[in-house]
Design an enzyme around this catalytic site. Structure first.
Site, short mmCIF file in Angstrom:
data_model
loop_
_atom_site.label_atom_id
_atom_site.label_comp_id
_atom_site.label_asym_id
_atom_site.label_seq_id
_atom_site.Cartn_x
_atom_site.Cartn_y
_atom_site.Cartn_z
N ASP A 57 33.60 3.85 18.28
CA ASP A 57 34.05 4.75 19.34
C ASP A 57 34.20 6.16 18.78
O ASP A 57 34.80 6.34 17.71
CB ASP A 57 35.39 4.25 19.89
CG ASP A 57 35.95 5.07 21.03
OD1 ASP A 57 35.27 6.00 21.51
OD2 ASP A 57 37.08 4.78 21.46
N HIS A 85 34.03 1.82 23.02
CA HIS A 85 34.93 2.48 23.95
C HIS A 85 34.79 1.84 25.33
O HIS A 85 33.71 1.54 25.79
CB HIS A 85 34.59 3.97 24.04
CG HIS A 85 35.56 4.75 24.86
ND1 HIS A 85 36.72 5.28 24.34
CD2 HIS A 85 35.55 5.08 26.18
CE1 HIS A 85 37.38 5.91 25.29
NE2 HIS A 85 36.69 5.79 26.43
N SER A 134 41.84 5.83 27.29
CA SER A 134 40.95 6.97 27.20
C SER A 134 41.64 8.24 27.72
O SER A 134 42.67 8.63 27.18
CB SER A 134 39.65 6.67 27.95
OG SER A 134 38.65 7.60 27.63
#
Length: 265
Positions: A205, A235, A109
């Site tokens: 996501d 995610h 991320s």
């Protein structure tokens, strides 16, 4: 825990994970940057992931506690990330018992953002061995919030468009600075010298489209890149070990493949 630092800057805390191998064996290293929107999380939230990555990739993992927003906005996190990456490839290599020619960057991320940005910036530094590889797990690589996956998964899949807007506003309040490749690696003019990449995206996501776009950008520049898009996951799955059945299996697969990539460098 090791504290990295020098006379010109405050120390950056890092946590070291070392696989069970012979003490005199030089190992590859993975400099790992945790996710959390540049605002949340840290070494503790990513302990299980880094532990598994260390064991399966058979590499020393250096988990970096970079400065977080909003107290420390862009480019503070990038500065810490870049500095630790340089240290592991220089004086830190002997201390850690790693091969400086086999140092990789990795992250999930926002940490994937830092890993990609460090790899892009390191292209211009010929004073140190180049990074050997990069592992980008559902990375943030652009500040746009209007991609197809943002439209499809903007609500109801854990990470939302509103979340990402809030993260960007805290991390990089100056919208003009968001075009800087250190903030948005997808906007880099040249990625031809970045290391081989393993890029991971999750099917449900908001960041999926930009991850796919970065894969295509790397391929167009002649970079060796592998792309895994995992179905039926959201995610953050890589830090949901024990909660999502597929999480540990997926992480083990990625770590094993990343080990193979590092071994070829």
């Amino acid at each position: 825990m090791l504290l990295f630092g020098d006379e010109d800057r405050e120390s950056v805390p890092v946590r070291i994970y070392r696989p069970l191998v012979q003490e005199d064996e030089l190992l590859p290293a993975i400099v790992y940057y945790h996710g959390g929107g540049w605002v949340l999380m840290g070494r503790d939230t990513h302990h299980a992931l880094c532990h598994l990555l260390c064991a399966e990739a058979r590499a020393v993992v250096v988990s970096v506690e970079y400065r977080r927003a909003p107290e420390f906005p862009f480019p503070a996190a990038w500065e810490d990330a870049f500095a630790v990456g340089a240290w592991v490839r220089s004086e830190g290599a002997a201390m850690l018992g790693v091969d400086p020619s086999k140092v990789a960057v990795a992250g999930d991320s926002a940490g994937g953002n830092l890993a990609a940005a460090v790899a892009v910036s390191a292209q211009a530094d010929d004073s140190l061995p180049p990074f050997a590889a990069q592992l980008l797990v559902y990375p943030v690589v652009d500040h746009r919030l209007d991609t197809p996956s943002y439209d499809r998964y903007s609500e109801g899949y854990l990470l939302t468009r509103a979340n990402m807007r809030w993260f960007w506003n805290n991390y990089c309040p100056d919208e003009q600075l968001r075009n800087d490749p250190r903030a948005s690696p997808l906007r880099a003019s040249d990625v031809s010298r970045v290391p081989a990449a393993l890029v991971v995206t999750a099917s449900a996501d908001v960041l999926r489209s930009e991850g796919e776009a970065y894969v295509e950008k790397l391929k167009a520049a002649g970079v060796a890149v592998r792309h895994h898009e995992f179905d039926r996951v959201i995610h953050g799955f890589a830090t949901m070990l024990g909660m999502i059945p597929e999480a540990e299996q997926n992480v083990r697969l990625l770590a094993s493949e990343f080990h193979a990539i590092l071994s070829r460098q």
